[in-house]
Design a protein around this motif. Sequence first.
Motif, PDB file in Angstrom:
ATOM      1  N   LEU A   1      -6.065 -21.055  13.787  1.00 54.25           N
ATOM      2  CA  LEU A   1      -5.841 -21.524  12.790  1.00 54.25           C
ATOM      3  C   LEU A   1      -4.909 -23.271  13.250  1.00 54.25           C
ATOM      4  N   GLY A   2      -4.641 -23.263  14.464  1.00 52.28           N
ATOM      5  CA  GLY A   2      -4.202 -24.319  14.894  1.00 52.28           C
ATOM      6  C   GLY A   2      -5.098 -25.514  15.633  1.00 52.28           C
ATOM      7  N   GLY A   3      -6.405 -25.216  15.757  1.00 51.49           N
ATOM      8  CA  GLY A   3      -7.262 -25.954  16.761  1.00 51.49           C
ATOM      9  C   GLY A   3      -7.723 -27.166  15.774  1.00 51.49           C
ATOM     10  N   MET A   4      -7.588 -28.167  16.467  1.00 52.41           N
ATOM     11  CA  MET A   4      -8.070 -29.634  15.646  1.00 52.41           C
ATOM     12  C   MET A   4      -9.454 -29.496  15.428  1.00 52.41           C
ATOM     13  N   SER A   5     -10.583 -28.888  16.216  1.00 54.15           N
ATOM     14  CA  SER A   5     -11.847 -28.803  16.037  1.00 54.15           C
ATOM     15  C   SER A   5     -12.215 -27.843  14.976  1.00 54.15           C
TER      16      SER A   5
ATOM     17  N   GLY B   1      -4.955 -24.761   3.882  1.00 49.46           N
ATOM     18  CA  GLY B   1      -4.580 -23.652   3.518  1.00 49.46           C
ATOM     19  C   GLY B   1      -3.345 -23.352   5.033  1.00 49.46           C
ATOM     20  N   PHE B   2      -2.602 -22.372   4.718  1.00 47.21           N
ATOM     21  CA  PHE B   2      -1.637 -22.091   5.999  1.00 47.21           C
ATOM     22  C   PHE B   2      -1.077 -23.256   6.640  1.00 47.21           C
ATOM     23  N   ALA B   3      -0.621 -24.296   6.056  1.00 45.45           N
ATOM     24  CA  ALA B   3      -0.437 -25.593   6.449  1.00 45.45           C
ATOM     25  C   ALA B   3       0.597 -25.644   7.610  1.00 45.45           C
ATOM     26  N   GLY B   4       1.756 -24.719   7.490  1.00 49.86           N
ATOM     27  CA  GLY B   4       2.963 -24.618   8.019  1.00 49.86           C
ATOM     28  C   GLY B   4       2.551 -24.057   9.504  1.00 49.86           C
ATOM     29  N   TYR B   5       1.895 -22.757   9.448  1.00 54.76           N
ATOM     30  CA  TYR B   5       1.688 -21.970  10.475  1.00 54.76           C
ATOM     31  C   TYR B   5       0.516 -22.900  11.309  1.00 54.76           C
ATOM     32  N   ARG B   6      -0.418 -23.527  10.700  1.00 58.50           N
ATOM     33  CA  ARG B   6      -1.584 -24.291  11.548  1.00 58.50           C
ATOM     34  C   ARG B   6      -0.779 -25.348  12.227  1.00 58.50           C
ATOM     35  N   LEU B   7      -0.013 -26.278  11.300  1.00 57.64           N
ATOM     36  CA  LEU B   7       0.511 -27.330  12.160  1.00 57.64           C
ATOM     37  C   LEU B   7       1.526 -26.759  13.246  1.00 57.64           C
ATOM     38  N   SER B   8       1.986 -25.730  13.222  1.00 53.90           N
ATOM     39  CA  SER B   8       2.900 -25.238  14.285  1.00 53.90           C
ATOM     40  C   SER B   8       2.209 -24.924  15.585  1.00 53.90           C
ATOM     41  N   LYS B   9       0.909 -24.259  15.223  1.00 50.45           N
ATOM     42  CA  LYS B   9       0.067 -23.938  16.630  1.00 50.45           C
ATOM     43  C   LYS B   9      -0.663 -25.078  17.042  1.00 50.45           C
ATOM     44  N   ALA B  10      -0.808 -26.102  16.092  1.00 43.07           N
ATOM     45  CA  ALA B  10      -1.420 -27.532  16.445  1.00 43.07           C
ATOM     46  C   ALA B  10      -0.373 -28.214  17.507  1.00 43.07           C
ATOM     47  N   ALA B  11       0.780 -27.994  17.061  1.00 40.25           N
ATOM     48  CA  ALA B  11       1.976 -28.717  17.914  1.00 40.25           C
ATOM     49  C   ALA B  11       2.111 -27.864  19.309  1.00 40.25           C
ATOM     50  N   LEU B  12       2.000 -26.510  19.195  1.00 40.45           N
ATOM     51  CA  LEU B  12       1.971 -25.838  20.457  1.00 40.45           C
ATOM     52  C   LEU B  12       1.104 -26.233  21.212  1.00 40.45           C
ATOM     53  N   ASN B  13      -0.329 -26.668  20.550  1.00 41.72           N
ATOM     54  CA  ASN B  13      -1.363 -26.884  21.613  1.00 41.72           C
ATOM     55  C   ASN B  13      -1.226 -28.113  22.370  1.00 41.72           C
ATOM     56  N   ALA B  14      -0.552 -29.005  21.454  1.00 41.47           N
ATOM     57  CA  ALA B  14      -0.255 -30.418  22.238  1.00 41.47           C
ATOM     58  C   ALA B  14       0.904 -30.333  23.120  1.00 41.47           C
ATOM     59  N   LEU B  15       1.636 -29.304  22.704  1.00 39.17           N
ATOM     60  CA  LEU B  15       2.850 -29.162  23.758  1.00 39.17           C
ATOM     61  C   LEU B  15       2.299 -28.754  25.117  1.00 39.17           C
ATOM     62  N   THR B  16       1.488 -27.757  24.845  1.00 38.85           N
ATOM     63  CA  THR B  16       0.864 -27.425  26.362  1.00 38.85           C
ATOM     64  C   THR B  16       0.257 -28.418  27.152  1.00 38.85           C
ATOM     65  N   ILE B  17      -0.522 -29.305  26.438  1.00 32.60           N
ATOM     66  CA  ILE B  17      -1.146 -30.307  27.196  1.00 32.60           C
ATOM     67  C   ILE B  17      -0.001 -31.343  27.707  1.00 32.60           C
ATOM     68  N   ILE B  18       1.000 -31.498  27.114  1.00 32.40           N
ATOM     69  CA  ILE B  18       2.221 -32.611  27.475  1.00 32.40           C
ATOM     70  C   ILE B  18       2.970 -31.699  28.601  1.00 32.40           C
ATOM     71  N   LEU B  19       3.344 -30.616  28.506  1.00 34.09           N
ATOM     72  CA  LEU B  19       4.029 -29.632  29.663  1.00 34.09           C
ATOM     73  C   LEU B  19       2.937 -29.912  30.918  1.00 34.09           C
ATOM     74  N   ALA B  20       1.820 -29.424  30.839  1.00 35.54           N
ATOM     75  CA  ALA B  20       0.877 -29.276  31.760  1.00 35.54           C
ATOM     76  C   ALA B  20       0.816 -30.609  32.651  1.00 35.54           C
ATOM     77  N   SER B  21       0.986 -31.720  31.862  1.00 36.75           N
ATOM     78  CA  SER B  21       0.780 -33.170  32.368  1.00 36.75           C
ATOM     79  C   SER B  21       1.952 -33.577  32.987  1.00 36.75           C
ATOM     80  N   ASP B  22       3.108 -33.255  32.660  1.00 32.70           N
ATOM     81  CA  ASP B  22       4.574 -33.432  33.277  1.00 32.70           C
ATOM     82  C   ASP B  22       4.586 -32.443  34.526  1.00 32.70           C
ATOM     83  N   LEU B  23       3.841 -31.356  34.521  1.00 34.25           N
ATOM     84  CA  LEU B  23       4.151 -30.380  35.816  1.00 34.25           C
ATOM     85  C   LEU B  23       3.074 -30.547  36.721  1.00 34.25           C
ATOM     86  N   ARG B  24       2.304 -31.495  36.726  1.00 37.45           N
ATOM     87  CA  ARG B  24       0.704 -31.558  37.214  1.00 37.45           C
ATOM     88  C   ARG B  24       0.929 -31.560  38.844  1.00 37.45           C
TER      89      ARG B  24
END
Length: 235
Positions: A145-149, A154-177
């Motif tokens: 439900l959080g995937g941009m693709s 519907g389920f806007a709060g949950y969707r946005l929270s998981k989309a944000a978690l996805n983005a956070l995953t990329i950001i953290l991985a980049s900062d820890l590369r």
Amino acid sequence: MNRARVAVVTGGNRGIGFEICRQLAGLGMRVVLTARNPDAARERAAALSPTGEVLPFPLDVTSTESVARLAEYVESQLGGADVLVNNAAIFPAEDHAHGSLTLPLGAVRTTFETNVFGPWALTQALVPGMQRRGYGRIVNMSSGLGGMSEMAGGFAGYRLSKAALNALTIILASDLRDGDVLVNALYPGWVQTDMGGPLAPRTPAQGADTAIYLATLPTGGPTGKLFRDREEVPW
Ligand code: NAP
């Protein structure tokens, strides 16, 4: 590495989180089964004791003090965390009852506290130790439900929270590369739990499988990626 790996799992008292604890313990890890309710943590950890070493610890991922206590315990008593599974999440009733035009934003803020700031706070608390020891696996439990693709209404709060978690995953991985601390996210599929409901086609064991895969990635494994059924999928 001359000690068993230590894995911290949030929301370990039920659903997919409990199953992740069971499987990681079965692999020989020392598992810290965390739960908001201390009694639930103790009871559920005891239920897994035939499987392996499962240590209960109370944790509310929205509480700064609670996260700090967990980090202090893991560092001082267990020699630090090697694996963090950010599994705990909420999917509030308001998300089911309202579209985005009427959804109370207070409910969205509460969702973000658990589903985004919780994982972020735990990562901030446990990663410095992982960096010092030169090893870490962070696993973020996302949702289709959080995937941009696949984003839709519907389920806007949950969707946005998981989309944000996805983005956070990329950001953290980049900062820890520059090290062996790998950060990835996954979709467990639609799983029969309190959140998924009784009609879901997948068992908690099936929902946990890709989390186990990501928690045990070898050095040089993927980071900053999203997985479903152990395969990389688009965000
Ligand atoms: P669940 O059965 O509803 O369990 C949620 C867990 O999160 C419970 O242990 C709950 O603890 C814990 N939790 C909630 N708020 C917390 C907080 N503030 N601090 C600490 N723990 C907290 O959910 P599930 O189905 O196992 O879902 C696990 C993960 O998979 C979630 O991230 C969810 O978004 C994701 N997911 C599930 C499905 C599915 O179909 N089930 C699909 C896609 C993604 P309490 O017992 O104290 O409430």
